[in-house]
Design an enzyme around this catalytic site. Structure first.
Site, PDB file in Angstrom:
ATOM      1  N   ILE A  87      22.245  19.576   3.284  1.00 59.19           N
ATOM      2  CA  ILE A  87      22.470  21.007   3.046  1.00 59.19           C
ATOM      3  C   ILE A  87      21.826  21.800   4.194  1.00 59.19           C
ATOM      4  O   ILE A  87      20.624  21.670   4.435  1.00 59.19           O
ATOM      5  CB  ILE A  87      21.857  21.457   1.693  1.00 59.19           C
ATOM      6  CG1 ILE A  87      22.432  20.616   0.530  1.00 59.19           C
ATOM      7  CG2 ILE A  87      22.089  22.942   1.452  1.00 59.19           C
ATOM      8  CD1 ILE A  87      23.906  20.799   0.263  1.00 59.19           C
ATOM      9  N   HIS A 103      18.782  11.408  -6.863  1.00 62.64           N
ATOM     10  CA  HIS A 103      18.775  10.306  -5.901  1.00 62.64           C
ATOM     11  C   HIS A 103      18.492   9.003  -6.653  1.00 62.64           C
ATOM     12  O   HIS A 103      17.597   8.959  -7.508  1.00 62.64           O
ATOM     13  CB  HIS A 103      17.699  10.549  -4.834  1.00 62.64           C
ATOM     14  CG  HIS A 103      17.732   9.518  -3.761  1.00 62.64           C
ATOM     15  ND1 HIS A 103      18.639   9.553  -2.722  1.00 62.64           N
ATOM     16  CD2 HIS A 103      17.008   8.383  -3.596  1.00 62.64           C
ATOM     17  CE1 HIS A 103      18.457   8.498  -1.944  1.00 62.64           C
ATOM     18  NE2 HIS A 103      17.477   7.772  -2.452  1.00 62.64           N
TER      19      HIS A 103
HETATM   20  C1  GAR Z   1      24.612   8.711  -7.751  1.00 62.94           C
HETATM   21  O1  GAR Z   1      24.060   7.456  -7.953  1.00 62.94           O
HETATM   22  C2  GAR Z   1      23.623   9.596  -7.031  1.00 62.94           C
HETATM   23  O2  GAR Z   1      22.293   9.330  -7.370  1.00 62.94           O
HETATM   24  C3  GAR Z   1      23.887   9.212  -5.598  1.00 62.94           C
HETATM   25  O3  GAR Z   1      25.280   9.126  -5.516  1.00 62.94           O
HETATM   26  C4  GAR Z   1      25.780   8.626  -6.763  1.00 62.94           C
HETATM   27  C5  GAR Z   1      26.956   9.460  -7.165  1.00 62.94           C
HETATM   28  O4  GAR Z   1      27.598   8.893  -8.274  1.00 62.94           O
HETATM   29  N1  GAR Z   1      23.364  10.181  -4.694  1.00 62.94           N
HETATM   30  C6  GAR Z   1      22.768   9.830  -3.561  1.00 62.94           C
HETATM   31  O5  GAR Z   1      22.655   8.666  -3.188  1.00 62.94           O
HETATM   32  C7  GAR Z   1      22.211  10.991  -2.734  1.00 62.94           C
HETATM   33  N2  GAR Z   1      21.423  10.526  -1.668  1.00 62.94           N
HETATM   34  P1  GAR Z   1      28.671   9.730  -9.091  1.00 62.94           P
HETATM   35  O6  GAR Z   1      29.667  10.290  -8.074  1.00 62.94           O
HETATM   36  O7  GAR Z   1      29.316   8.720  -9.978  1.00 62.94           O
HETATM   37  O8  GAR Z   1      27.951  10.810  -9.835  1.00 62.94           O
END
Ligand code: GAR
Length: 189
Positions: A87, A103
């Site tokens: 961001i 995260h």
């Molecule tokens: C989730 O596990 C979230 O924690 C991660 O992306 C995934 C999205 O899953 N975010 C990161 O790694 C940010 N650094 P989703 O699209 O099924 O909600």
């Protein structure tokens, strides 16, 4: 009425859990889901739930028009649910302590650029960690370094595959993200 907007780049399982959670409450709505990925499957899922979606291009991201777009929803919180771009500070200064990220690790471990999804769980496995979990934190100018709001832990077995670790962590995300958002909204008043 509290208003949330969600930024998501992929499957959006967390975004959908949040939408469903607040649909059952009277004081908060998800005004829209914004994505930088035209093909994100979260778009179809939102359509089915009647939630407005907006696609924005890389060129728009962080511009004053992008900030105008965010402002147009008058959000109380901006939720990053699997949104992978950093961001820009122009956005952060407009929404201090109003942008929340989830995260899939126990930060400060396994955060930073390139640390998302399976990359995180692979690193957890390679380092033979005996626990992993979820961090919900405010977003600042640096990837995954903003103040931590809440963390939830899960035990990892040495034999767990990367997929099994991912499943355990996702279960925690689905269980805790929306209630944690509710707590923040209540605290903000
Ligand atoms: C989730 O596990 C979230 O924690 C991660 O992306 C995934 C999205 O899953 N975010 C990161 O790694 C940010 N650094 P989703 O699209 O099924 O909600």
């Amino acid at each position: 009425m509290n208003k949330l907007i969600i930024l998501a780049s992929g499957s959006g399982s967390n975004a959908i859990k949040i939408i469903e959670y607040f649909e059952n409450l009277n004081d908060t709505i998800v005004s829209a889901v914004l994505t930088d990925n035209r093909h994100a499957s979260v778009l179809d899922k939102c359509k089915a739930l009647d939630i407005p979606t907006v696609y924005f291009s890389a060129a728009l991201f962080g511009s004053s028009a992008f900030i105008d777009l965010l402002n147009s929803f008058y959000p109380d919180l901006i939720i990053l649910a699997g949104f992978l771009k950093k961001i820009p500070s122009e956005v952060i200064v407009k929404y201090p302590d109003k942008i929340i990220n989830i995260h899939p690790s126990l930060l400060p471990k396994y955060g930073g650029k390139g640390m998302y999804g399976a990359n995180v769980h692979k690193a957890v496995k390679e380092n033979k960690e005996l626990e992993s979990g979820v961090s919900i934190h405010y977003v600042n100018e640096n990837y995954d370094e903003g103040q931590i709001i809440a963390q939830y832990k899960v035990d990892i077995d040495i034999d767990d595959s990367i997929e099994q670790i991912a499943k355990k962590v996702q279960r925690l995300e689905h269980l805790h993200f929306a209630p944690t958002i509710e707590t923040i909204l209540k605290k903000n008043g």
